[in-house]
Design a protein around this motif. Structure first.
Motif, short mmCIF file in Angstrom:
data_model
loop_
_atom_site.label_atom_id
_atom_site.label_comp_id
_atom_site.label_asym_id
_atom_site.label_seq_id
_atom_site.Cartn_x
_atom_site.Cartn_y
_atom_site.Cartn_z
N GLY A 39 34.94 33.84 37.45
CA GLY A 39 35.86 34.03 38.54
C GLY A 39 35.30 33.59 39.87
N TRP A 115 43.68 35.88 33.23
CA TRP A 115 43.31 37.03 34.04
C TRP A 115 42.14 36.70 34.97
CZ3 TRP A 115 38.42 38.94 33.85
CH2 TRP A 115 37.65 38.60 32.75
N GLU A 118 43.71 35.27 38.06
CA GLU A 118 44.54 36.31 38.67
C GLU A 118 43.66 37.35 39.35
OE1 GLU A 118 47.67 36.00 39.05
OE2 GLU A 118 47.94 34.32 37.68
N ARG A 119 42.51 37.66 38.77
CA ARG A 119 41.57 38.59 39.40
C ARG A 119 41.02 37.97 40.70
NH1 ARG A 119 36.14 39.84 36.31
NH2 ARG A 119 35.93 37.65 36.82
N ALA A 122 43.59 38.39 43.31
CA ALA A 122 43.60 39.79 43.74
C ALA A 122 42.48 40.05 44.74
CB ALA A 122 43.47 40.71 42.54
N HIS A 123 41.33 39.44 44.51
CA HIS A 123 40.22 39.59 45.47
C HIS A 123 40.60 38.97 46.82
CE1 HIS A 123 36.40 39.44 47.45
NE2 HIS A 123 36.57 38.14 47.62
#
Length: 166
Positions: A39, A115, A118-119, A122-123
């Motif tokens: 990520g 994900w 998407e994470r 979100a961050h």
């Protein structure tokens, strides 16, 4: 993983660098990002929200492939289908794998491998400055994404040291 996020633009954003994303009904800009399997950000490009994902992906993936020579596989959603897959394989030696949803799935479902990006988004939304695009220039908006990434990386580096004293 490659994906994009549409964000609303503030009044200071000029009409030349903004646009309207008809799919998400957002007037503003679009952040196109490439992240690794942890990520962590590999590349970002900010465009008007009306810019297509496939057109930007050609340029962004070329930049990322030049900087990260070991990159061989890129996961993407169904918005990146078409001639982009053949272009990346022929010109960049990258395999673009489309992560599809099952036929029986309905509504919003975070798919395997998706994900990760998407994470990351979100961050970005935890950074108050990135909830909305306040920057006049797209290069400044890209710099804000990189700045937010340095905060995430420094938090991850110091996560195991919180209970220790120097």
């Amino acid at each position: 993983m490659i994906d994009s996020q549409s964000v609303k633009a503030d009044a200071v954003v000029g009409s030349d660098s903004g646009g309207f994303d008809g799919g998400k009904l957002v007037s503003g800009r679009k952040r196109h990002v490439v992240v690794d399997t942890l990520g962590l950000l590999l590349g970002v490009m900010v465009t008007g929200a009306d810019t297509g994902d496939r057109a930007v992906a050609r340029v962004l993936l070329a930049q990322v492939a030049d900087a990260h020579h070991r990159l061989a596989l890129v996961w993407a959603d169904a918005g990146y289908t078409g001639s982009l897959i053949e272009h990346c394989l022929a010109a960049l030696a990258l395999v673009v794998s489309i992560v599809k949803r099952s036929d029986g799935q309905k509504g919003f479902v975070v798919l395997p491998k998706r994900w990760i990006v998407e994470r990351f988004f979100a961050h970005l939304m935890q950074s108050r400055r990135l909830v909305r695009d306040f920057e006049r220039r797209t290069t400044s908006a890209e710099s804000m994404v990189y700045w937010s990434m340095t905060l995430l990386m420094s938090r991850r580096l110091t996560a195991g040291r919180r209970g220790r004293q120097a």
